[in-house]
Design an enzyme around this catalytic site. Structure first.
Site, PDB file in Angstrom:
ATOM      1  N   GLU A 294      11.973 -11.835 -25.176  1.00 13.87           N
ATOM      2  CA  GLU A 294      10.972 -10.766 -25.166  1.00 13.87           C
ATOM      3  C   GLU A 294      11.566  -9.378 -24.960  1.00 13.87           C
ATOM      4  O   GLU A 294      11.005  -8.408 -25.432  1.00 13.87           O
ATOM      5  CB  GLU A 294       9.844 -11.042 -24.180  1.00 13.87           C
ATOM      6  CG  GLU A 294      10.186 -10.883 -22.731  1.00 13.87           C
ATOM      7  CD  GLU A 294       9.018 -11.187 -21.805  1.00 13.87           C
ATOM      8  OE1 GLU A 294       7.905 -10.744 -22.081  1.00 13.87           O
ATOM      9  OE2 GLU A 294       9.243 -11.885 -20.797  1.00 13.87           O
TER      10      GLU A 294
ATOM     11  N   LYS B 247      12.352 -14.750 -21.201  1.00 18.78           N
ATOM     12  CA  LYS B 247      12.810 -13.428 -20.740  1.00 18.78           C
ATOM     13  C   LYS B 247      13.739 -12.819 -21.777  1.00 18.78           C
ATOM     14  O   LYS B 247      13.604 -11.664 -22.142  1.00 18.78           O
ATOM     15  CB  LYS B 247      13.576 -13.527 -19.408  1.00 18.78           C
ATOM     16  CG  LYS B 247      12.802 -13.669 -18.149  1.00 18.78           C
ATOM     17  CD  LYS B 247      11.932 -12.532 -17.772  1.00 18.78           C
ATOM     18  CE  LYS B 247      10.588 -12.628 -18.417  1.00 18.78           C
ATOM     19  NZ  LYS B 247       9.561 -13.413 -17.858  1.00 18.78           N
TER      20      LYS B 247
ATOM     21  N   ARG C 167       2.019   1.444  -6.076  1.00 19.21           N
ATOM     22  CA  ARG C 167       2.073   0.482  -4.969  1.00 19.21           C
ATOM     23  C   ARG C 167       0.724  -0.161  -4.686  1.00 19.21           C
ATOM     24  O   ARG C 167       0.617  -1.064  -3.855  1.00 19.21           O
ATOM     25  CB  ARG C 167       2.548   1.181  -3.690  1.00 19.21           C
ATOM     26  CG  ARG C 167       3.903   1.804  -3.811  1.00 19.21           C
ATOM     27  CD  ARG C 167       4.257   2.545  -2.548  1.00 19.21           C
ATOM     28  NE  ARG C 167       4.392   1.640  -1.416  1.00 19.21           N
ATOM     29  CZ  ARG C 167       5.469   0.941  -1.135  1.00 19.21           C
ATOM     30  NH1 ARG C 167       6.517   1.030  -1.903  1.00 19.21           N
ATOM     31  NH2 ARG C 167       5.518   0.152  -0.092  1.00 19.21           N
TER      32      ARG C 167
ATOM     33  N   CYS D 279       0.871  -1.159   0.000  1.00 20.04           N
ATOM     34  CA  CYS D 279       0.000   0.000   0.000  1.00 20.04           C
ATOM     35  C   CYS D 279       0.918   1.223   0.000  1.00 20.04           C
ATOM     36  O   CYS D 279       2.115   1.107   0.187  1.00 20.04           O
ATOM     37  CB  CYS D 279      -0.853   0.044   1.254  1.00 20.04           C
ATOM     38  SG  CYS D 279      -1.930  -1.376   1.403  1.00 20.04           S
TER      39      CYS D 279
ATOM     40  N   GLU E 248      11.635 -20.382 -19.056  1.00 17.31           N
ATOM     41  CA  GLU E 248      11.397 -19.022 -18.568  1.00 17.31           C
ATOM     42  C   GLU E 248      12.589 -18.122 -18.898  1.00 17.31           C
ATOM     43  O   GLU E 248      12.414 -16.963 -19.300  1.00 17.31           O
ATOM     44  CB  GLU E 248      11.114 -19.064 -17.054  1.00 17.31           C
ATOM     45  CG  GLU E 248      11.017 -17.725 -16.365  1.00 17.31           C
ATOM     46  CD  GLU E 248       9.947 -16.778 -16.930  1.00 17.31           C
ATOM     47  OE1 GLU E 248       9.143 -17.195 -17.776  1.00 17.31           O
ATOM     48  OE2 GLU E 248       9.957 -15.600 -16.533  1.00 17.31           O
TER      49      GLU E 248
ATOM     50  N   LYS F  96       1.230  -5.451 -20.903  1.00 16.28           N
ATOM     51  CA  LYS F  96       1.312  -6.074 -19.576  1.00 16.28           C
ATOM     52  C   LYS F  96       0.118  -6.971 -19.300  1.00 16.28           C
ATOM     53  O   LYS F  96       0.236  -8.011 -18.698  1.00 16.28           O
ATOM     54  CB  LYS F  96       1.414  -4.977 -18.507  1.00 16.28           C
ATOM     55  CG  LYS F  96       1.652  -5.499 -17.099  1.00 16.28           C
ATOM     56  CD  LYS F  96       3.038  -6.092 -16.959  1.00 16.28           C
ATOM     57  CE  LYS F  96       3.257  -6.806 -15.653  1.00 16.28           C
ATOM     58  NZ  LYS F  96       4.351  -7.786 -15.735  1.00 16.28           N
TER      59      LYS F  96
ATOM     60  N   HIS G  36      16.894 -35.349 -30.634  1.00 13.20           N
ATOM     61  CA  HIS G  36      15.732 -35.638 -31.484  1.00 13.20           C
ATOM     62  C   HIS G  36      15.461 -34.502 -32.453  1.00 13.20           C
ATOM     63  O   HIS G  36      14.376 -34.414 -33.017  1.00 13.20           O
ATOM     64  CB  HIS G  36      14.508 -35.926 -30.607  1.00 13.20           C
ATOM     65  CG  HIS G  36      14.730 -37.091 -29.705  1.00 13.20           C
ATOM     66  ND1 HIS G  36      14.777 -38.396 -30.159  1.00 13.20           N
ATOM     67  CD2 HIS G  36      14.985 -37.156 -28.378  1.00 13.20           C
ATOM     68  CE1 HIS G  36      15.034 -39.203 -29.145  1.00 13.20           C
ATOM     69  NE2 HIS G  36      15.171 -38.478 -28.048  1.00 13.20           N
TER      70      HIS G  36
ATOM     71  N   ASN H 289       0.442   0.498   6.252  1.00 10.23           N
ATOM     72  CA  ASN H 289       0.906  -0.360   5.174  1.00 10.23           C
ATOM     73  C   ASN H 289       1.606  -1.538   5.838  1.00 10.23           C
ATOM     74  O   ASN H 289       2.475  -1.334   6.680  1.00 10.23           O
ATOM     75  CB  ASN H 289       1.878   0.437   4.290  1.00 10.23           C
ATOM     76  CG  ASN H 289       2.601  -0.441   3.297  1.00 10.23           C
ATOM     77  OD1 ASN H 289       2.088  -1.488   2.908  1.00 10.23           O
ATOM     78  ND2 ASN H 289       3.774  -0.016   2.893  1.00 10.23           N
ATOM     79  N   GLY H 290       1.190  -2.757   5.489  1.00 11.01           N
ATOM     80  CA  GLY H 290       1.809  -3.926   6.089  1.00 11.01           C
ATOM     81  C   GLY H 290       0.741  -4.954   6.420  1.00 11.01           C
ATOM     82  O   GLY H 290      -0.391  -4.864   5.944  1.00 11.01           O
TER      83      GLY H 290
ATOM     84  N   TRP I  84      -3.881  -1.641  -1.575  1.00 13.23           N
ATOM     85  CA  TRP I  84      -3.781  -2.867  -2.388  1.00 13.23           C
ATOM     86  C   TRP I  84      -4.191  -3.957  -1.407  1.00 13.23           C
ATOM     87  O   TRP I  84      -3.437  -4.314  -0.514  1.00 13.23           O
ATOM     88  CB  TRP I  84      -2.337  -3.002  -2.854  1.00 13.23           C
ATOM     89  CG  TRP I  84      -1.937  -4.215  -3.595  1.00 13.23           C
ATOM     90  CD1 TRP I  84      -1.347  -5.340  -3.083  1.00 13.23           C
ATOM     91  CD2 TRP I  84      -2.010  -4.418  -5.007  1.00 13.23           C
ATOM     92  NE1 TRP I  84      -1.057  -6.203  -4.089  1.00 13.23           N
ATOM     93  CE2 TRP I  84      -1.440  -5.675  -5.273  1.00 13.23           C
ATOM     94  CE3 TRP I  84      -2.490  -3.658  -6.069  1.00 13.23           C
ATOM     95  CZ2 TRP I  84      -1.345  -6.181  -6.573  1.00 13.23           C
ATOM     96  CZ3 TRP I  84      -2.392  -4.176  -7.341  1.00 13.23           C
ATOM     97  CH2 TRP I  84      -1.831  -5.420  -7.586  1.00 13.23           C
TER      98      TRP I  84
HETATM   99  C1  F6R Z   1       6.351 -12.705 -19.854  1.00  7.61           C
HETATM  100  C2  F6R Z   1       5.017 -12.300 -19.457  1.00  7.61           C
HETATM  101  C3  F6R Z   1       3.852 -12.992 -20.066  1.00  7.61           C
HETATM  102  C4  F6R Z   1       2.775 -13.234 -19.002  1.00  7.61           C
HETATM  103  C5  F6R Z   1       1.511 -13.797 -19.657  1.00  7.61           C
HETATM  104  C6  F6R Z   1       0.457 -14.120 -18.652  1.00  7.61           C
HETATM  105  O1  F6R Z   1       7.331 -11.995 -19.191  1.00  7.61           O
HETATM  106  O2  F6R Z   1       4.863 -11.413 -18.675  1.00  7.61           O
HETATM  107  O3  F6R Z   1       4.240 -14.175 -20.675  1.00  7.61           O
HETATM  108  O4  F6R Z   1       3.283 -14.119 -18.062  1.00  7.61           O
HETATM  109  O5  F6R Z   1       1.013 -12.844 -20.572  1.00  7.61           O
HETATM  110  O6  F6R Z   1       0.050 -12.980 -17.958  1.00  7.61           O
HETATM  111  P1  F6R Z   1      -0.712 -13.095 -16.578  1.00  7.61           P
HETATM  112  O7  F6R Z   1       0.218 -13.712 -15.606  1.00  7.61           O
HETATM  113  O8  F6R Z   1      -1.064 -11.684 -16.242  1.00  7.61           O
HETATM  114  O9  F6R Z   1      -1.917 -13.946 -16.810  1.00  7.61           O
END
Ligand code: F6R
Length: 604
Positions: free
Chosen positions: A485, A482, A28, A3, A478, A599, A501, A101-102, A75
């Site tokens: 992307e 990273k 936050r 928060c 993963e 995002k 294979h 906050n906490g 939050w």
């Molecule tokens: C990669 C990334 C995406 C999300 C995916 C799912 O760094 O951020 O691959 O992981 O779009 O998003 P959420 O977790 O919001 O359902």
């Protein structure tokens, strides 16, 4: 939790200053907002569900003659986002207002105790115990009352409190950030430095156990019952850098927060003796628990790779089948559902269209659902039968980092809890090991310069391959995601046993192959796979356990602290997150907002 709190005392009108400072903390948390202002001998309170600007809009025609107040952007952790649960919270008399906050861990006990003394509670929050404790202890000295009140609290807190008729804001901090902004004839409190920067660049970072107050002309800090001085820091950052905590990008800030976000995710669920308790959170499904026969884990992208760690772990510890699916595949696949099937959805945003659709389909078929979600109050969180929150705080960089490690952490908690209740297993030895992970994560984070050096040697490459086995395969996937992307370089991951294979045909002289080798049980198999790529001239970069002699034979390697095979994923992924970050930085990429990506993916 994340928060944001602020406070102001000075010659200006307090309300606009509070809104202004609060808005710079909205990153936050943003499910509700509130303010409390001192108006003579009264307290003016306004709070509501929604964003700060909604509250600002509501109050825009009010001219409140106040020069002092507190504000909060929330939050949710305890109690859903609502007008009632929004901060500030008041005592029974309405003369004391508190923002916090906490997480107060013993709030249930305190609430019962205070209720028995006649206190009236109006919210579902843990915070509300604080104003009532203050009311209980207040005998004319607010600071003494606050010191007494916080001595009763277990958990984490940054608290700001005002008392009707007293022109000072009182504060206390433990395990939650709080700073004083030192102005000219005015003073501020805030959860984070960016809030106050337009007003002052002089700040004091408060430490655990600090209590005190700010007034227009001074600030006073106590540690226990001793008055102390703390150093004033001149903040060199500009506004934008400050929002990133002084870092160049949100991504590195978020990578470096992972020890804390894992600790927050474990809090209250994993006890000091290693015992794990999710009974309250899983209560809505408690009667169905004995029928659990099979789990489906459904997610997209990084959340799907976190699910892979979940699958390997839960299958092994619980001995039931766990199927994992990409949400966009799962929803269009004819999935035969049987009695005893449960569905787990993993999502940072809680709004991903395919994951949400899978949830709705399965709910309609009567399948019990668990959401592992970061964004409080999001669709998946609201619609799942049970939501186990990852407490990673807002993740702003498009590339997910701290959400992944928090998701894996929730899978550990869930797997162990299910093993405890369904198999009667003593999970404490595992729990005790899990307790060490946040510290081990900080040890990994402390070595970020090693990864930066590796990146300097590698950033000119065009192709990268990642290999691993078992839980390391998920980490390799993963790591490759990273890198691709945010750097736009080709990065592919393979289950190491699959190389021969087909993928082995891609290996050429000098190509970097990142080998994740943290699973003791699979180490020998991995060495054979490393030999396969070596034989074709690959440059192998290892992510290994500390003390692994393999380190000597590899071109480059990064070692992680030792733990049991199950728990290496959150440690092993971090050097890969950093490698992606530093390579992309060298290449001058738009790290926080990579091209073509968003995002929150709310479309199919
Ligand atoms: C990669 C990334 C995406 C999300 C995916 C799912 O760094 O951020 O691959 O992981 O779009 O998003 P959420 O977790 O919001 O359902």
């Amino acid at each position: 939790m994340s928060c944001g709190i602020v406070a102001y005392v000075g010659p200006r009108k307090a309300l606009p200053v509070i809104f202004d400072t609060l808005k710079r903390l909205e990153y936050r948390g943003y499910d509700s907002a509130g303010v409390a202002l001192l108006v003579g001998k009264e307290i003016f309170l306004a709070k509501q569900k929604g964003k700060i600007k909604d509250l600002e809009e509501r109050l825009k025609d009010e001219d409140i003659p106040s020069k002092m107040g507190i504000g909060h952007t929330r939050w949710a952790t305890h109690g859903r986002p609502s007008d009632f649960n929004a901060h500030p919270h008041l005592d029974c008399s309405g003369k004391i207002a508190v923002v916090h906050n906490g997480i107060i861990e013993n709030y249930n006990e305190l609430r019962e105790e205070l209720k028995a003394k006649g206190h009236n509670f109006r919210s579902e929050t843990d915070t509300e115990v604080i104003p009532h404790l203050l009311e209980e202890y207040y005998q004319g000295d607010p600071l003494q009352a606050l010191q007494k009140a916080v001595s009763r609290l277990q958990g984490s807190y940054a608290v700001a409190a005002i008392f009707a008729g007293v022109d000072k804001v009182f504060f206390a901090r433990k395990d939650s950030p709080l700073i004083i902004g030192v102005g000219e004839g005015e003073n501020f409190l805030a959860s984070d430095i960016p809030a106050v920067l337009p007003y002052t660049k002089k700040v004091i970072v408060l430490e655990d156990g600090d209590t005190g107050f700010i007034s227009e002309s001074e600030y006073v800090i106590f540690q226990g019952d001793k008055r102390i001085e703390r150093k004033i820091m001149e903040v060199p950052w500009d506004q934008q850098a400050a929002e990133r905590g002084g870092f160049e990008h949100f991504m590195i800030k978020e990578i470096l927060e992972q020890d804390q976000s894992i600790r927050d995710t474990l809090r209250q669920r994993l006890h000091e003796d290693g015992d794990i308790d999710l009974s309250e959170e899983l209560a809505p499904l408690a009667d169905k628990l004995p029928n659990l026969r099979r789990l489906f884990i459904v997610a997209c992208g990084t959340a799907y790779y976190a699910g892979m760690a979940g699958k390997y772990f839960i299958e092994s510890i619980l001995g039931i089948p766990v199927e994992i699916d990409i949400a966009s595949e799962f929803r269009y696949r004819a999935v035969p559902i049987m009695e005893g099937d449960w569905l787990i959805l993993v999502s940072q945003s809680g709004e991903t269209a395919d994951t949400l659709a899978a949830l709705r389909d399965m709910k309609q078929k009567g399948v019990p659902t668990i959401g592992i979600v970061n964004a409080v109050g999001s669709s998946i969180a609201r619609e799942s039968d049970v939501t186990l929150y990852t407490r990673a705080g807002p993740e702003i960089c498009v590339a997910s980092t701290k959400a992944y490690t928090a998701q894996v952490t929730v899978f550990y908690l869930l797997g162990l809890y299910l093993a405890k209740v369904l198999k009667g297993m003593d999970v404490r030895p595992y729990g005790q090991e899990l307790l060490t992970i946040p510290h081990k994560v900080s040890q990994v984070l402390a070595k970020r310069e090693e990864v930066e050096k590796m990146a300097e040697e590698l950033y000119k490459e065009r192709d990268f391959f990642f290999i691993g086995r078992g839980m390391d395969w998920g980490v390799a996937l993963e790591g490759a995601l990273k890198l691709k992307e945010i750097s736009y370089l080709r990065a592919e991951a393979f289950a190491a046993g699959e190389l021969k294979h087909g993928p082995l045909a891609l290996i050429y002289d000098g190509v970097p192959v990142v080998a994740v080798v943290t699973q003791e049980a699979l180490r020998d198999k991995m060495i054979s796979n490393i030999e396969e790529v070596w034989a074709r001239g690959a440059r192998v970069i290892g992510v290994l356990r500390e003390g692994d002699p393999l380190q000597e034979s590899l071109a480059m390697s990064f070692t992680i602290p030792n733990t049991i095979d199950y728990f290496t994923s959150p440690l092993a992924v971090i050097p890969l997150q950093m490698l992606a970050y530093y390579i992309s930085r060298k290449l001058g990429r738009e790290i926080d907002q990579p091209r073509n990506l968003a995002k929150s993916v709310t479309v199919e």
